[in-house]
Motif scaffolding. Structure first.
Motif, short mmCIF file in Angstrom:
data_model
loop_
_atom_site.label_atom_id
_atom_site.label_comp_id
_atom_site.label_asym_id
_atom_site.label_seq_id
_atom_site.Cartn_x
_atom_site.Cartn_y
_atom_site.Cartn_z
N GLY A 114 0.79 -1.23 0.00
CA GLY A 114 0.00 0.00 0.00
C GLY A 114 0.82 1.28 0.00
O GLY A 114 0.43 2.27 0.61
N GLY A 115 1.97 1.25 -0.67
CA GLY A 115 2.81 2.44 -0.73
C GLY A 115 3.73 2.59 0.46
O GLY A 115 4.48 3.58 0.54
N ARG A 116 3.66 1.65 1.40
CA ARG A 116 4.53 1.71 2.59
C ARG A 116 5.69 0.74 2.42
O ARG A 116 5.52 -0.38 1.94
CB ARG A 116 3.73 1.35 3.84
N GLY A 117 6.87 1.17 2.82
CA GLY A 117 8.05 0.35 2.71
C GLY A 117 9.27 1.23 2.56
O GLY A 117 9.21 2.45 2.74
N ARG A 118 10.37 0.62 2.23
CA ARG A 118 11.60 1.38 2.07
C ARG A 118 11.62 2.05 0.71
O ARG A 118 11.28 1.42 -0.31
CB ARG A 118 12.81 0.45 2.21
N VAL A 119 12.01 3.30 0.66
CA VAL A 119 12.11 4.04 -0.59
C VAL A 119 13.58 4.32 -0.89
O VAL A 119 14.28 4.92 -0.06
CB VAL A 119 11.31 5.36 -0.54
N ARG A 120 14.03 3.86 -2.03
CA ARG A 120 15.41 4.10 -2.46
C ARG A 120 15.39 5.04 -3.67
O ARG A 120 14.46 5.00 -4.49
CB ARG A 120 16.10 2.79 -2.85
N THR A 121 16.42 5.84 -3.78
CA THR A 121 16.51 6.81 -4.87
C THR A 121 17.59 6.39 -5.86
O THR A 121 18.71 6.04 -5.46
CB THR A 121 16.84 8.21 -4.32
#
Length: 301
Positions: free
Chosen positions: A110-117
């Motif tokens: 649902g859009g939650r988690g780790r975000v990497r760039t």
């Protein structure tokens, strides 16, 4: 979070299923039959206010979606997520995405988690009035030949990191056996930032913005952000001795003295008559500029 999915029904893991029904009624769901259809679907997603765009495919599908983002979303691209269902998934590997990160798992997050760039490469043709190509691994000369070897392995049903390793082994083997085409290299003129251009035959010239490659290989040196390049003369000096040092990111001074150069750059300019490869796709050469594009956010496990 408004979510859209670009699913490639012809990718390696999806091919047995073909087109499928959307897993949820509230999703925007597209299964483009041709790469050229991706642009229209991404534009539709932007018009519908998509905030999370899931790419269910391999590196080629990622390349097509990333190329379509600027025209559709402008300077405010959505959060992205990659489901590694292709023959090669080198971006997914760099992001730490594994096979357990399925479409169902992404949707459940649902859009939650780790975000990497990560920032893609942008490849432009000099004087051309067209959008840049976007991808993560660019190369000429030996990488074009290596892509042909990888295609043969895929036909033999060898995929993922195994195909990367065997492609490298096959390329080195052909060179060490004295294959003239590999030893001659390809004529390339390359300039790095404001340095004078260097012409001559190249075994390989490559660039990437990725930080991790399979099997712990570090041909660009230590892991770091930014545009990194590798440029190798043809024929290279002492390849059998240099290869272990090169692949695991050591010995810059020793390598440079034998025709192996690597480093960081803001801009690469290349002139070549042969082809180039971007994320596994072969394109005609010419006068090219390679730069680092704007950062993109990827939702990962």
């Amino acid at each position: 979070m408004r979510t859209g999915v670009i699913r490639n029904p012809d990718s390696h893991a999806n091919r047995g299923q073909g087109p499928v029904a959307p897993p949820r009624a509230d999703l925007l769901f597209a299964q483009p039959a041709r790469p050229g259809d991706v642009t229209a679907e991404v534009a539709r997603f932007a018009a519908e206010g998509v905030e999370l765009l899931v790419i269910d495919g391999g590196d080629g599908t990622v390349r097509e979606v990333l190329g379509a983002l600027p025209a559709a979303f402008g300077d405010r691209p959505p959060l992205l997520s990659v489901v590694a269902s292709g023959k090669t998934n080198i971006l997914a590997f760099d992001l730490g995405v594994r096979r357990s990160w399925t479409l169902d798992a992404v949707l459940a997050a649902g859009g939650r988690g780790r975000v990497r760039t990560r920032s893609p490469l942008e490849v432009r043709r000099e004087g051309a009035n067209e959008a840049p190509l976007r991808g993560f691994v660019f190369g000429v000369a030996g990488l074009v030949r290596g892509t042909a070897l990888a295609s043969e392995l895929h036909r033999a049903r060898v995929f993922h990191n195994t195909s990367v390793g065997l492609t490298l082994a096959g390329a080195v083997g052909q060179f060490l056996r004295g294959d003239d085409a590999w030893r001659r290299g390809e004529p390339v003129t390359l300039s790095v930032d404001e340095e004078p251009a260097r012409g001559g035959a190249r075994l390989i010239s490559m660039a990437t913005t990725l930080q991790r490659l399979p099997f712990g290989m570090r041909p660009f040196g230590p892991a770091r952000h930014g545009l990194k390049f590798l440029d190798v003369d043809a024929p290279p000096g002492a390849l059998a001795l240099a290869l272990p040092t090169l692949l695991w990111g050591r010995g810059d001074r020793w390598l440079a003295a034998r025709g192996y150069r690597r480093g960081d750059a803001k801009r690469l300019r290349l002139s070549l008559e042969g082809s180039f490869v971007l994320d596994g796709e072969v394109y005609a050469g010419g006068e090219l500029t390679v730069t680092e594009g704007p950062p993109l956010r990827f939702l990962t496990p």
